[in-house]
Design a protein around this motif. Structure first.
Motif, short mmCIF file in Angstrom:
data_model
loop_
_atom_site.label_atom_id
_atom_site.label_comp_id
_atom_site.label_asym_id
_atom_site.label_seq_id
_atom_site.Cartn_x
_atom_site.Cartn_y
_atom_site.Cartn_z
N MET A 1 0.80 -1.03 0.12
CA MET A 1 -0.07 -0.06 0.06
C MET A 1 0.90 1.33 -0.08
O MET A 1 1.75 1.31 0.75
N ARG A 2 0.72 2.22 -0.93
CA ARG A 2 1.38 3.40 -0.87
C ARG A 2 0.57 4.44 0.40
O ARG A 2 -0.63 4.76 0.30
N ALA A 19 8.39 1.47 10.51
CA ALA A 19 7.28 0.27 10.60
C ALA A 19 6.78 -0.04 9.43
O ALA A 19 6.54 -1.13 9.16
N LEU A 20 6.16 0.99 8.65
CA LEU A 20 5.72 0.88 7.19
C LEU A 20 6.65 0.08 6.31
O LEU A 20 6.16 -0.94 5.87
N LEU A 21 7.74 0.19 6.44
CA LEU A 21 8.80 -0.21 5.55
C LEU A 21 8.98 -1.76 5.97
O LEU A 21 8.92 -2.88 5.22
N ALA A 22 8.92 -2.02 7.23
CA ALA A 22 9.02 -3.46 7.81
C ALA A 22 7.91 -4.33 7.42
O ALA A 22 7.77 -5.37 7.20
N PRO A 27 5.95 3.90 1.70
CA PRO A 27 5.77 5.31 2.07
C PRO A 27 6.07 6.46 1.10
O PRO A 27 7.15 6.30 0.58
N VAL A 28 5.40 7.47 1.02
CA VAL A 28 5.63 8.37 0.25
C VAL A 28 5.55 9.75 1.31
O VAL A 28 4.98 10.02 2.26
N LEU A 209 4.35 2.49 19.37
CA LEU A 209 3.40 3.47 18.72
C LEU A 209 3.41 2.93 17.21
O LEU A 209 2.43 3.07 16.45
N ALA A 210 4.75 3.31 16.82
CA ALA A 210 4.80 2.94 15.35
C ALA A 210 4.25 1.81 14.61
O ALA A 210 3.81 1.53 13.55
#
Length: 341
Positions: A1-2, A19-22, A27-28, A209-210
Protein backbone atom coordinates in the motif's frame (compact mmCIF):
# COMPACT_ATOMS: atom_id res chain seq x y z
CA UNK A 1 0.00 0.00 0.00
CA UNK A 2 1.29 3.48 -0.87
CA UNK A 3 1.00 5.56 2.30
CA UNK A 4 1.48 9.30 2.57
CA UNK A 5 3.24 10.17 5.84
CA UNK A 6 3.27 13.71 7.19
CA UNK A 7 5.77 14.67 9.89
CA UNK A 8 8.31 12.05 8.78
CA UNK A 9 11.21 14.14 10.08
CA UNK A 10 9.70 14.06 13.59
CA UNK A 11 9.90 11.54 16.41
CA UNK A 12 6.75 9.53 15.77
CA UNK A 13 6.71 10.04 12.00
CA UNK A 14 10.26 8.76 11.44
CA UNK A 15 9.65 5.61 13.47
CA UNK A 16 6.35 5.13 11.64
CA UNK A 17 8.22 5.13 8.32
CA UNK A 18 10.50 2.37 9.60
CA UNK A 19 7.48 0.31 10.73
CA UNK A 20 5.73 0.78 7.39
CA UNK A 21 8.75 -0.43 5.46
CA UNK A 22 9.06 -3.44 7.78
CA UNK A 23 5.44 -4.34 6.95
CA UNK A 24 6.01 -4.05 3.21
CA UNK A 25 4.28 -0.72 2.61
CA UNK A 26 5.59 2.02 0.32
CA UNK A 27 5.75 5.32 2.23
CA UNK A 28 5.56 8.64 0.40
CA UNK A 29 6.80 11.43 2.64
CA UNK A 30 5.44 14.97 2.58
CA UNK A 31 8.21 17.01 4.21
CA UNK A 32 9.43 20.59 4.35
CA UNK A 33 13.14 19.68 4.47
CA UNK A 34 14.10 16.54 2.51
CA UNK A 35 17.75 16.59 3.64
CA UNK A 36 16.82 16.81 7.30
CA UNK A 37 14.32 13.99 6.80
CA UNK A 38 16.97 11.74 5.28
CA UNK A 39 19.27 12.37 8.25
CA UNK A 40 16.51 11.63 10.76
CA UNK A 41 15.44 8.45 8.95
CA UNK A 42 19.00 7.18 8.83
CA UNK A 43 19.08 7.37 12.63
CA UNK A 44 16.14 4.95 12.88
CA UNK A 45 17.67 2.54 10.39
CA UNK A 46 15.90 3.67 7.21
CA UNK A 47 18.65 3.65 4.60
CA UNK A 48 16.75 2.39 1.58
CA UNK A 49 15.40 5.00 -0.85
CA UNK A 50 11.96 6.38 -0.02
CA UNK A 51 9.80 8.79 -1.99
CA UNK A 52 10.07 12.32 -0.61
CA UNK A 53 7.73 15.05 -1.72
CA UNK A 54 8.61 18.59 -0.64
CA UNK A 55 5.66 20.48 0.78
CA UNK A 56 4.06 22.00 3.86
CA UNK A 57 0.79 20.65 5.28
CA UNK A 58 -0.45 24.24 5.52
CA UNK A 59 -0.31 24.35 1.70
CA UNK A 60 -3.51 22.66 0.51
CA UNK A 61 -2.28 22.30 -3.09
CA UNK A 62 0.94 20.56 -2.01
CA UNK A 63 -0.96 18.27 0.33
CA UNK A 64 -3.42 17.26 -2.39
CA UNK A 65 -0.60 16.50 -4.84
CA UNK A 66 0.93 14.15 -2.29
CA UNK A 67 -2.36 12.49 -1.37
CA UNK A 68 -3.19 11.83 -5.02
CA UNK A 69 -0.18 9.51 -5.21
CA UNK A 70 -1.33 7.29 -2.34
CA UNK A 71 -3.92 4.81 -1.08
CA UNK A 72 -3.79 5.78 2.60
CA UNK A 73 -2.27 8.41 4.88
CA UNK A 74 -0.69 8.60 8.34
CA UNK A 75 -0.91 12.14 9.66
CA UNK A 76 1.91 12.57 12.20
CA UNK A 77 2.76 16.24 11.68
CA UNK A 78 1.88 18.47 14.63
CA UNK A 79 3.14 21.35 16.72
CA UNK A 80 3.84 20.07 20.23
CA UNK A 81 3.90 22.49 23.15
CA UNK A 82 3.46 21.09 26.64
CA UNK A 83 6.93 21.91 28.01
CA UNK A 84 8.19 24.22 25.24
CA UNK A 85 6.72 27.11 23.26
CA UNK A 86 4.94 26.10 20.05
CA UNK A 87 5.27 27.65 16.63
CA UNK A 88 2.24 28.00 14.36
CA UNK A 89 -0.09 25.80 16.41
CA UNK A 90 -3.28 26.85 14.65
CA UNK A 91 -1.71 26.65 11.22
CA UNK A 92 -0.36 23.14 11.75
CA UNK A 93 -2.78 21.52 14.21
CA UNK A 94 -5.97 22.91 12.69
CA UNK A 95 -5.55 24.28 9.15
CA UNK A 96 -2.87 21.74 8.23
CA UNK A 97 -4.87 18.90 9.73
CA UNK A 98 -7.95 19.91 7.75
CA UNK A 99 -5.87 20.02 4.55
CA UNK A 100 -4.71 16.45 5.15
CA UNK A 101 -7.80 14.75 6.58
CA UNK A 102 -10.38 16.67 4.59
CA UNK A 103 -8.72 16.19 1.22
CA UNK A 104 -7.89 12.56 1.97
CA UNK A 105 -11.60 12.05 2.60
CA UNK A 106 -12.50 13.77 -0.68
CA UNK A 107 -10.05 11.57 -2.59
CA UNK A 108 -11.34 8.37 -0.99
CA UNK A 109 -8.16 7.29 0.79
CA UNK A 110 -8.71 4.37 3.16
CA UNK A 111 -7.65 4.36 5.90
CA UNK A 112 -6.84 7.88 7.05
CA UNK A 113 -4.81 7.55 10.26
CA UNK A 114 -4.60 10.57 12.54
CA UNK A 115 -2.30 10.71 15.58
CA UNK A 116 -4.08 12.68 18.25
CA UNK A 117 -3.01 12.78 21.93
CA UNK A 118 -4.31 11.65 25.27
CA UNK A 119 -4.07 15.34 26.15
CA UNK A 120 -7.46 15.99 24.53
CA UNK A 121 -9.00 14.19 27.54
CA UNK A 122 -6.92 15.93 30.24
CA UNK A 123 -7.83 16.83 32.91
CA UNK A 124 -9.95 13.67 32.96
CA UNK A 125 -13.41 13.55 34.48
CA UNK A 126 -13.42 9.77 34.99
CA UNK A 127 -11.12 7.31 36.83
CA UNK A 128 -10.16 5.60 33.55
CA UNK A 129 -9.76 7.35 30.20
CA UNK A 130 -11.40 5.65 27.20
CA UNK A 131 -11.94 6.72 23.61
CA UNK A 132 -15.43 7.81 24.65
CA UNK A 133 -14.32 10.05 27.51
CA UNK A 134 -15.35 13.73 27.34
CA UNK A 135 -12.99 16.09 25.55
CA UNK A 136 -11.29 18.70 27.71
CA UNK A 137 -11.18 22.50 27.50
CA UNK A 138 -7.43 23.25 27.46
CA UNK A 139 -6.02 26.60 28.52
CA UNK A 140 -3.02 26.85 26.14
CA UNK A 141 -2.75 27.19 22.36
CA UNK A 142 -1.36 23.69 21.89
CA UNK A 143 -4.19 22.03 23.80
CA UNK A 144 -6.92 24.14 22.24
CA UNK A 145 -5.69 23.48 18.69
CA UNK A 146 -5.41 19.75 19.32
CA UNK A 147 -9.00 19.63 20.57
CA UNK A 148 -10.18 21.66 17.56
CA UNK A 149 -8.41 19.21 15.27
CA UNK A 150 -9.93 16.32 17.19
CA UNK A 151 -13.43 17.71 16.76
CA UNK A 152 -12.91 18.07 13.01
CA UNK A 153 -11.65 14.48 12.71
CA UNK A 154 -14.69 13.25 14.63
CA UNK A 155 -17.04 15.22 12.39
CA UNK A 156 -15.57 13.36 9.41
CA UNK A 157 -15.95 10.07 11.28
CA UNK A 158 -19.62 10.82 11.88
CA UNK A 159 -20.07 11.05 8.10
CA UNK A 160 -18.58 7.58 7.73
CA UNK A 161 -15.10 8.70 6.64
CA UNK A 162 -12.63 5.85 7.38
CA UNK A 163 -10.54 7.87 9.81
CA UNK A 164 -8.65 6.01 12.52
CA UNK A 165 -7.67 8.18 15.49
CA UNK A 166 -4.88 7.03 17.82
CA UNK A 167 -4.42 8.58 21.28
CA UNK A 168 -0.88 8.05 22.62
CA UNK A 169 0.21 9.21 26.07
CA UNK A 170 3.83 10.11 26.92
CA UNK A 171 5.95 8.90 24.02
CA UNK A 172 9.61 8.14 24.73
CA UNK A 173 12.37 6.09 23.14
CA UNK A 174 15.60 6.54 21.23
CA UNK A 175 16.24 8.95 18.36
CA UNK A 176 14.06 11.97 19.14
CA UNK A 177 15.16 14.67 16.67
CA UNK A 178 14.37 17.53 19.10
CA UNK A 179 14.12 16.77 22.81
CA UNK A 180 10.63 17.59 24.04
CA UNK A 181 7.71 16.46 26.19
CA UNK A 182 8.36 13.36 28.33
CA UNK A 183 11.89 12.87 26.97
CA UNK A 184 12.66 16.35 28.31
CA UNK A 185 11.07 15.23 31.57
CA UNK A 186 13.33 12.17 31.78
CA UNK A 187 16.38 14.35 31.34
CA UNK A 188 15.22 16.75 34.04
CA UNK A 189 14.29 13.91 36.38
CA UNK A 190 17.78 12.45 36.31
CA UNK A 191 19.54 15.80 36.36
CA UNK A 192 17.49 17.77 38.89
CA UNK A 193 15.36 15.08 40.56
CA UNK A 194 11.82 13.71 40.39
CA UNK A 195 8.93 15.66 41.91
CA UNK A 196 6.83 13.12 43.80
CA UNK A 197 3.26 14.33 43.47
CA UNK A 198 -0.24 13.11 42.69
CA UNK A 199 -1.29 11.76 39.31
CA UNK A 200 1.16 9.86 37.17
CA UNK A 201 2.23 9.29 33.60
CA UNK A 202 1.39 6.95 30.75
CA UNK A 203 4.54 5.72 28.99
CA UNK A 204 4.48 4.57 25.37
CA UNK A 205 7.55 3.39 23.49
CA UNK A 206 7.76 5.23 20.18
CA UNK A 207 8.61 1.94 18.45
CA UNK A 208 5.44 0.32 19.83
CA UNK A 209 3.40 3.31 18.71
CA UNK A 210 4.90 2.97 15.23
CA UNK A 211 3.79 -0.68 15.08
CA UNK A 212 0.29 0.33 16.14
CA UNK A 213 0.15 2.91 13.35
CA UNK A 214 1.28 0.37 10.77
CA UNK A 215 -1.33 -2.13 12.00
CA UNK A 216 -4.03 0.52 11.54
CA UNK A 217 -3.57 0.30 7.76
CA UNK A 218 -6.54 -1.95 7.11
CA UNK A 219 -8.88 -0.64 4.41
CA UNK A 220 -12.58 -1.21 4.69
CA UNK A 221 -12.78 -0.97 8.49
CA UNK A 222 -14.52 2.42 8.65
CA UNK A 223 -14.08 4.97 11.45
CA UNK A 224 -12.10 3.70 14.46
CA UNK A 225 -10.50 5.09 17.62
CA UNK A 226 -7.65 3.48 19.55
CA UNK A 227 -6.39 4.44 23.00
CA UNK A 228 -2.69 3.93 23.71
CA UNK A 229 -1.96 5.24 27.18
CA UNK A 230 0.71 2.60 27.69
CA UNK A 231 2.22 1.75 31.07
CA UNK A 232 0.68 3.93 33.79
CA UNK A 233 3.17 4.77 36.55
CA UNK A 234 3.03 7.08 39.51
CA UNK A 235 5.93 9.53 39.65
CA UNK A 236 7.50 7.53 42.46
CA UNK A 237 7.25 4.37 40.35
CA UNK A 238 8.90 6.09 37.38
CA UNK A 239 11.76 7.21 39.64
CA UNK A 240 12.04 3.60 40.85
CA UNK A 241 12.24 2.31 37.27
CA UNK A 242 15.03 4.79 36.52
CA UNK A 243 16.90 3.53 39.61
CA UNK A 244 16.36 -0.08 38.53
CA UNK A 245 17.72 0.32 35.01
CA UNK A 246 20.64 2.63 35.85
CA UNK A 247 21.71 1.06 39.12
CA UNK A 248 21.87 4.58 40.56
CA UNK A 249 19.65 6.35 43.06
CA UNK A 250 18.07 9.46 41.56
CA UNK A 251 16.98 12.38 43.69
CA UNK A 252 13.33 12.73 44.74
CA UNK A 253 11.48 15.57 46.40
CA UNK A 254 7.94 15.79 47.71
CA UNK A 255 5.82 18.26 45.74
CA UNK A 256 2.12 18.63 46.64
CA UNK A 257 0.07 19.45 43.56
CA UNK A 258 -0.81 22.95 44.80
CA UNK A 259 2.85 23.77 45.42
CA UNK A 260 3.82 22.35 42.02
CA UNK A 261 1.17 24.43 40.26
CA UNK A 262 2.40 27.56 42.00
CA UNK A 263 6.03 26.87 41.21
CA UNK A 264 5.18 26.20 37.56
CA UNK A 265 3.27 29.47 37.29
CA UNK A 266 6.29 31.35 38.64
CA UNK A 267 8.61 29.53 36.22
CA UNK A 268 6.32 30.36 33.31
CA UNK A 269 6.63 34.06 34.19
CA UNK A 270 10.40 33.93 34.65
CA UNK A 271 10.91 32.03 31.37
CA UNK A 272 9.42 35.00 29.52
CA UNK A 273 12.56 37.01 30.34
CA UNK A 274 15.20 34.38 31.14
CA UNK A 275 16.04 30.91 29.84
CA UNK A 276 15.62 28.19 32.49
CA UNK A 277 16.54 24.64 31.53
CA UNK A 278 13.76 22.85 33.39
CA UNK A 279 10.61 21.59 31.63
CA UNK A 280 8.12 22.52 34.33
CA UNK A 281 5.20 24.56 33.03
CA UNK A 282 1.67 25.14 34.26
CA UNK A 283 0.35 23.01 31.39
CA UNK A 284 2.81 20.19 32.07
CA UNK A 285 1.82 20.19 35.74
CA UNK A 286 -1.86 19.77 34.86
CA UNK A 287 -0.93 16.65 32.90
CA UNK A 288 1.31 15.40 35.70
CA UNK A 289 -1.07 15.71 38.64
CA UNK A 290 -4.35 14.67 37.01
CA UNK A 291 -3.36 11.76 34.76
CA UNK A 292 -5.18 8.48 35.33
CA UNK A 293 -5.08 5.06 33.74
CA UNK A 294 -6.35 4.39 30.24
CA UNK A 295 -8.28 1.50 28.74
CA UNK A 296 -5.95 0.10 26.07
CA UNK A 297 -7.27 -3.47 25.92
CA UNK A 298 -9.55 -2.87 22.88
CA UNK A 299 -6.52 -1.55 20.99
CA UNK A 300 -4.39 -4.58 21.79
CA UNK A 301 -7.17 -6.97 20.86
CA UNK A 302 -8.17 -5.25 17.61
CA UNK A 303 -4.63 -4.80 16.30
CA UNK A 304 -2.90 -7.82 17.81
CA UNK A 305 -0.19 -5.75 19.45
CA UNK A 306 1.46 -5.62 22.86
CA UNK A 307 3.84 -3.27 24.64
CA UNK A 308 7.45 -4.02 25.46
CA UNK A 309 8.38 -3.85 29.17
CA UNK A 310 8.55 -0.31 30.52
CA UNK A 311 12.05 -1.03 31.87
CA UNK A 312 13.29 -1.65 28.32
CA UNK A 313 11.71 1.55 27.06
CA UNK A 314 13.13 3.69 29.87
CA UNK A 315 16.56 2.08 29.60
CA UNK A 316 16.79 2.65 25.85
CA UNK A 317 15.60 6.23 26.26
CA UNK A 318 18.14 7.06 28.96
CA UNK A 319 20.94 5.29 27.13
CA UNK A 320 20.21 7.32 24.02
CA UNK A 321 19.98 10.60 25.95
CA UNK A 322 23.44 9.92 27.39
CA UNK A 323 24.84 8.80 24.05
CA UNK A 324 23.71 12.07 22.47
CA UNK A 325 25.07 14.18 25.31
CA UNK A 326 21.70 15.23 26.73
CA UNK A 327 22.52 13.56 30.06
CA UNK A 328 25.96 13.07 31.61
CA UNK A 329 27.00 9.42 31.38
CA UNK A 330 27.45 9.26 35.16
CA UNK A 331 23.69 9.83 35.53
CA UNK A 332 22.77 6.66 33.62
CA UNK A 333 25.05 4.37 35.61
CA UNK A 334 25.40 0.94 34.07
CA UNK A 335 23.53 1.80 30.88
CA UNK A 336 25.94 1.82 27.98
CA UNK A 337 26.32 0.55 24.46
CA UNK A 338 24.93 1.20 21.05
CA UNK A 339 21.28 2.18 20.73
CA UNK A 340 19.42 0.20 18.09
CA UNK A 341 16.40 1.54 16.13
Amino acid sequence: MRVLVTGASGFVGSHAVAALLADGHKPVLLVRDPEKTRRVLAKVGVVEPVSLYKGDIRDAVAVRAGLEQCDAVIHAAAEIGVVNQVGDAAGTNVAGLKNVLGQAAELGLDPIVHISTIGVFVPPTEPVITTESPLSSPRNDYGRTKVLGERYARQLQERGTPITIVYPAGVIGPHQPSIDALMEGLRAGLNQGWPITSGGVGIVDVRDLAVVLARCLEPGRGPRRFMLGGHHLTWAQLADVCDEVTGERCRRFRAPSAVLRGAAAVLDAVKLIKRIDYPLTRDAVEMMVTMVRTCDTPTFEALGVSLRPVQETVADSLRWLAQEGHIASVKVGRLAGRVTP
